[in-house]
Design a protein around this motif. Structure first.
Motif, PDB file in Angstrom:
ATOM      1  N   HIS A 108     -31.019  11.770  41.054  1.00 47.96           N
ATOM      2  CA  HIS A 108     -29.740  12.446  40.893  1.00 47.96           C
ATOM      3  C   HIS A 108     -28.866  12.173  42.106  1.00 47.96           C
ATOM      4  CE1 HIS A 108     -31.161  14.845  37.481  1.00 47.96           C
ATOM      5  NE2 HIS A 108     -32.267  15.019  38.164  1.00 47.96           N
ATOM      6  N   LEU A 109     -27.558  12.134  41.875  1.00 46.54           N
ATOM      7  CA  LEU A 109     -26.561  12.100  42.934  1.00 46.54           C
ATOM      8  C   LEU A 109     -25.663  13.304  42.735  1.00 46.54           C
ATOM      9  CD1 LEU A 109     -25.517   8.332  42.867  1.00 46.54           C
ATOM     10  CD2 LEU A 109     -27.151   9.427  44.408  1.00 46.54           C
ATOM     11  N   VAL A 110     -25.467  14.076  43.790  1.00 46.66           N
ATOM     12  CA  VAL A 110     -24.667  15.291  43.678  1.00 46.66           C
ATOM     13  C   VAL A 110     -23.587  15.272  44.753  1.00 46.66           C
ATOM     14  CG1 VAL A 110     -24.666  17.803  43.727  1.00 46.66           C
ATOM     15  CG2 VAL A 110     -26.644  16.569  42.789  1.00 46.66           C
ATOM     16  N   GLU A 111     -22.329  15.235  44.300  1.00 48.24           N
ATOM     17  CA  GLU A 111     -21.210  15.261  45.229  1.00 48.24           C
ATOM     18  C   GLU A 111     -20.811  16.698  45.534  1.00 48.24           C
ATOM     19  OE1 GLU A 111     -20.199  11.836  42.285  1.00 48.24           O
ATOM     20  OE2 GLU A 111     -20.980  13.872  42.197  1.00 48.24           O
ATOM     21  N   SER A 112     -20.258  16.885  46.716  1.00 45.14           N
ATOM     22  CA  SER A 112     -19.700  18.177  47.091  1.00 45.14           C
ATOM     23  C   SER A 112     -18.611  17.948  48.135  1.00 45.14           C
ATOM     24  CB  SER A 112     -20.789  19.101  47.654  1.00 45.14           C
ATOM     25  OG  SER A 112     -21.368  18.532  48.807  1.00 45.14           O
ATOM     26  N   GLY A 113     -17.850  18.999  48.406  1.00 41.54           N
ATOM     27  CA  GLY A 113     -16.846  18.921  49.453  1.00 41.54           C
ATOM     28  C   GLY A 113     -15.422  18.764  48.971  1.00 41.54           C
ATOM     29  N   GLY A 114     -15.244  18.623  47.672  1.00 40.86           N
ATOM     30  CA  GLY A 114     -13.888  18.508  47.158  1.00 40.86           C
ATOM     31  C   GLY A 114     -13.140  19.826  47.256  1.00 40.86           C
ATOM     32  N   GLY A 115     -11.862  19.776  46.977  1.00 35.90           N
ATOM     33  CA  GLY A 115     -11.038  20.973  47.030  1.00 35.90           C
ATOM     34  C   GLY A 115      -9.580  20.609  47.063  1.00 35.90           C
ATOM     35  N   THR A 116      -8.780  21.589  47.423  1.00 41.20           N
ATOM     36  CA  THR A 116      -7.334  21.398  47.524  1.00 41.20           C
ATOM     37  C   THR A 116      -6.931  21.431  48.986  1.00 41.20           C
ATOM     38  OG1 THR A 116      -6.966  22.422  45.360  1.00 41.20           O
ATOM     39  CG2 THR A 116      -5.088  22.298  46.859  1.00 41.20           C
ATOM     40  N   ALA A 133      -0.960  17.845  52.049  1.00 46.07           N
ATOM     41  CA  ALA A 133      -0.730  16.482  52.520  1.00 46.07           C
ATOM     42  C   ALA A 133      -0.856  16.434  54.048  1.00 46.07           C
ATOM     43  CB  ALA A 133       0.644  15.994  52.086  1.00 46.07           C
ATOM     44  N   GLY A 134      -1.527  15.391  54.521  1.00 48.04           N
ATOM     45  CA  GLY A 134      -1.773  15.264  55.950  1.00 48.04           C
ATOM     46  C   GLY A 134      -3.102  15.833  56.383  1.00 48.04           C
ATOM     47  N   GLY A 135      -3.741  16.582  55.502  1.00 51.27           N
ATOM     48  CA  GLY A 135      -5.014  17.197  55.832  1.00 51.27           C
ATOM     49  C   GLY A 135      -6.186  16.258  55.634  1.00 51.27           C
ATOM     50  N   SER A 136      -7.381  16.796  55.850  1.00 56.94           N
ATOM     51  CA  SER A 136      -8.604  16.011  55.766  1.00 56.94           C
ATOM     52  C   SER A 136      -9.641  16.732  54.911  1.00 56.94           C
ATOM     53  CB  SER A 136      -9.197  15.798  57.162  1.00 56.94           C
ATOM     54  OG  SER A 136      -8.324  15.073  57.991  1.00 56.94           O
ATOM     55  N   LEU A 137     -10.512  15.948  54.331  1.00 52.26           N
ATOM     56  CA  LEU A 137     -11.671  16.467  53.613  1.00 52.26           C
ATOM     57  C   LEU A 137     -12.837  15.528  53.882  1.00 52.26           C
ATOM     58  CD1 LEU A 137     -10.371  17.461  50.053  1.00 52.26           C
ATOM     59  CD2 LEU A 137     -11.290  19.022  51.774  1.00 52.26           C
ATOM     60  N   ARG A 138     -14.033  16.087  53.854  1.00 52.45           N
ATOM     61  CA  ARG A 138     -15.227  15.259  53.912  1.00 52.45           C
ATOM     62  C   ARG A 138     -16.075  15.538  52.682  1.00 52.45           C
ATOM     63  NH1 ARG A 138     -20.312  14.739  58.122  1.00 52.45           N
ATOM     64  NH2 ARG A 138     -20.920  16.711  57.160  1.00 52.45           N
ATOM     65  N   LEU A 139     -16.271  14.506  51.894  1.00 56.27           N
ATOM     66  CA  LEU A 139     -17.116  14.608  50.715  1.00 56.27           C
ATOM     67  C   LEU A 139     -18.535  14.194  51.082  1.00 56.27           C
ATOM     68  CD1 LEU A 139     -14.812  12.977  48.011  1.00 56.27           C
ATOM     69  CD2 LEU A 139     -14.824  15.328  48.881  1.00 56.27           C
ATOM     70  N   SER A 140     -19.491  14.819  50.413  1.00 51.96           N
ATOM     71  CA  SER A 140     -20.895  14.477  50.591  1.00 51.96           C
ATOM     72  C   SER A 140     -21.493  14.049  49.267  1.00 51.96           C
ATOM     73  CB  SER A 140     -21.675  15.683  51.127  1.00 51.96           C
ATOM     74  OG  SER A 140     -21.188  16.111  52.379  1.00 51.96           O
ATOM     75  N   CYS A 141     -22.447  13.171  49.329  1.00 47.06           N
ATOM     76  CA  CYS A 141     -23.194  12.747  48.146  1.00 47.06           C
ATOM     77  C   CYS A 141     -24.668  12.810  48.512  1.00 47.06           C
ATOM     78  CB  CYS A 141     -22.802  11.344  47.730  1.00 47.06           C
ATOM     79  SG  CYS A 141     -23.778  10.708  46.348  1.00 47.06           S
ATOM     80  N   ALA A 142     -25.338  13.785  47.945  1.00 50.27           N
ATOM     81  CA  ALA A 142     -26.766  13.972  48.222  1.00 50.27           C
ATOM     82  C   ALA A 142     -27.584  13.290  47.142  1.00 50.27           C
ATOM     83  CB  ALA A 142     -27.096  15.456  48.283  1.00 50.27           C
ATOM     84  N   ALA A 143     -28.544  12.504  47.578  1.00 46.53           N
ATOM     85  CA  ALA A 143     -29.377  11.757  46.642  1.00 46.53           C
ATOM     86  C   ALA A 143     -30.788  12.297  46.628  1.00 46.53           C
ATOM     87  CB  ALA A 143     -29.398  10.291  47.029  1.00 46.53           C
ATOM     88  N   SER A 144     -31.340  12.385  45.457  1.00 46.69           N
ATOM     89  CA  SER A 144     -32.766  12.678  45.357  1.00 46.69           C
ATOM     90  C   SER A 144     -33.509  11.352  45.406  1.00 46.69           C
ATOM     91  CB  SER A 144     -33.070  13.411  44.049  1.00 46.69           C
ATOM     92  OG  SER A 144     -32.745  12.601  42.938  1.00 46.69           O
ATOM     93  N   GLY A 145     -34.694  11.362  45.928  1.00 40.70           N
ATOM     94  CA  GLY A 145     -35.459  10.134  45.976  1.00 40.70           C
ATOM     95  C   GLY A 145     -34.957   9.176  47.039  1.00 40.70           C
ATOM     96  N   THR A 146     -35.294   7.923  46.880  1.00 44.47           N
ATOM     97  CA  THR A 146     -35.039   6.918  47.918  1.00 44.47           C
ATOM     98  C   THR A 146     -33.934   5.946  47.522  1.00 44.47           C
ATOM     99  OG1 THR A 146     -36.749   5.513  46.959  1.00 44.47           O
ATOM    100  CG2 THR A 146     -37.426   7.034  48.698  1.00 44.47           C
ATOM    101  N   ILE A 147     -33.072   6.365  46.631  1.00 45.41           N
ATOM    102  CA  ILE A 147     -32.099   5.434  46.073  1.00 45.41           C
ATOM    103  C   ILE A 147     -31.224   4.794  47.135  1.00 45.41           C
ATOM    104  CG2 ILE A 147     -30.401   7.240  45.559  1.00 45.41           C
ATOM    105  CD1 ILE A 147     -29.762   5.651  42.972  1.00 45.41           C
ATOM    106  N   TRP A 149     -24.662   7.668  38.558  1.00 44.82           N
ATOM    107  CA  TRP A 149     -23.374   8.259  38.931  1.00 44.82           C
ATOM    108  C   TRP A 149     -23.568   9.751  39.188  1.00 44.82           C
ATOM    109  CZ3 TRP A 149     -18.847   5.642  39.649  1.00 44.82           C
ATOM    110  CH2 TRP A 149     -18.777   4.337  39.156  1.00 44.82           C
ATOM    111  N   GLY A 150     -22.841  10.242  40.184  1.00 40.23           N
ATOM    112  CA  GLY A 150     -22.775  11.674  40.355  1.00 40.23           C
ATOM    113  C   GLY A 150     -21.829  12.283  39.342  1.00 40.23           C
ATOM    114  N   GLN A 151     -21.720  13.603  39.380  1.00 41.99           N
ATOM    115  CA  GLN A 151     -20.880  14.302  38.409  1.00 41.99           C
ATOM    116  C   GLN A 151     -19.415  14.321  38.814  1.00 41.99           C
ATOM    117  OE1 GLN A 151     -22.438  15.771  40.833  1.00 41.99           O
ATOM    118  NE2 GLN A 151     -21.075  17.375  41.601  1.00 41.99           N
ATOM    119  N   GLY A 152     -19.140  13.978  40.046  1.00 41.96           N
ATOM    120  CA  GLY A 152     -17.768  13.943  40.534  1.00 41.96           C
ATOM    121  C   GLY A 152     -17.351  15.243  41.195  1.00 41.96           C
TER     122      GLY A 152
END
Length: 111
Positions: A3-11, A14-28, A101-104
């Motif tokens: 599985h791939l699981v994304e997180s960190g999205g939001g609103t 403009a000019g701001g920052s975000l950091r998205l994460s993608c956590a993987a199960s296993g050794t992919i 693919w993750g769920q987005g």
């Protein structure tokens, strides 16, 4: 099952920052290149950037100098640091590796 699981999205404004994460199960991530993609409303999914097993990165021209892909030392989580965001960066962001693919995660940038 991998599985791939994304997180960190939001609103963000403009000019701001975000950091998205993608956590993987296993050794992919230890065995495969990993990519970040995005799909804006009414548009096709496009590659934002990628990171190889060895840690080399590539980016779409539209995000060079603004977005950075990284990965933790254990190669279980990948990140997409997004700076100086603009409304046109609004999209669902996905991580992808091998055939998985993750769920987005939704990123909305307000003007």
């Amino acid at each position: 099952q991998v599985h791939l699981v994304e997180s960190g999205g939001g609103t963000v404004q403009a000019g701001g920052s975000l950091r998205l994460s993608c956590a993987a199960s296993g050794t992919i991530f230890r065995l495969n290149q990993m990519g970040w993609y995005r799909q804006a409303p009414g548009k096709q999914r496009e590659l934002v950037g990628s990171i190889t097993i060895g840690g080399s990165t590539n980016y779409a021209d539209s995000v060079k100098g603004r977005f950075t892909i990284s990965r933790d030392g254990a190669k279980t989580t990948a990140y997409l640091q997004m700076n100086s965001l603009r409304p046109e960066h609004t999209a669902v962001y996905y991580c992808h590796s091998a055939v998985i693919w993750g769920q987005g995660t939704q990123v909305t940038v307000s003007s």
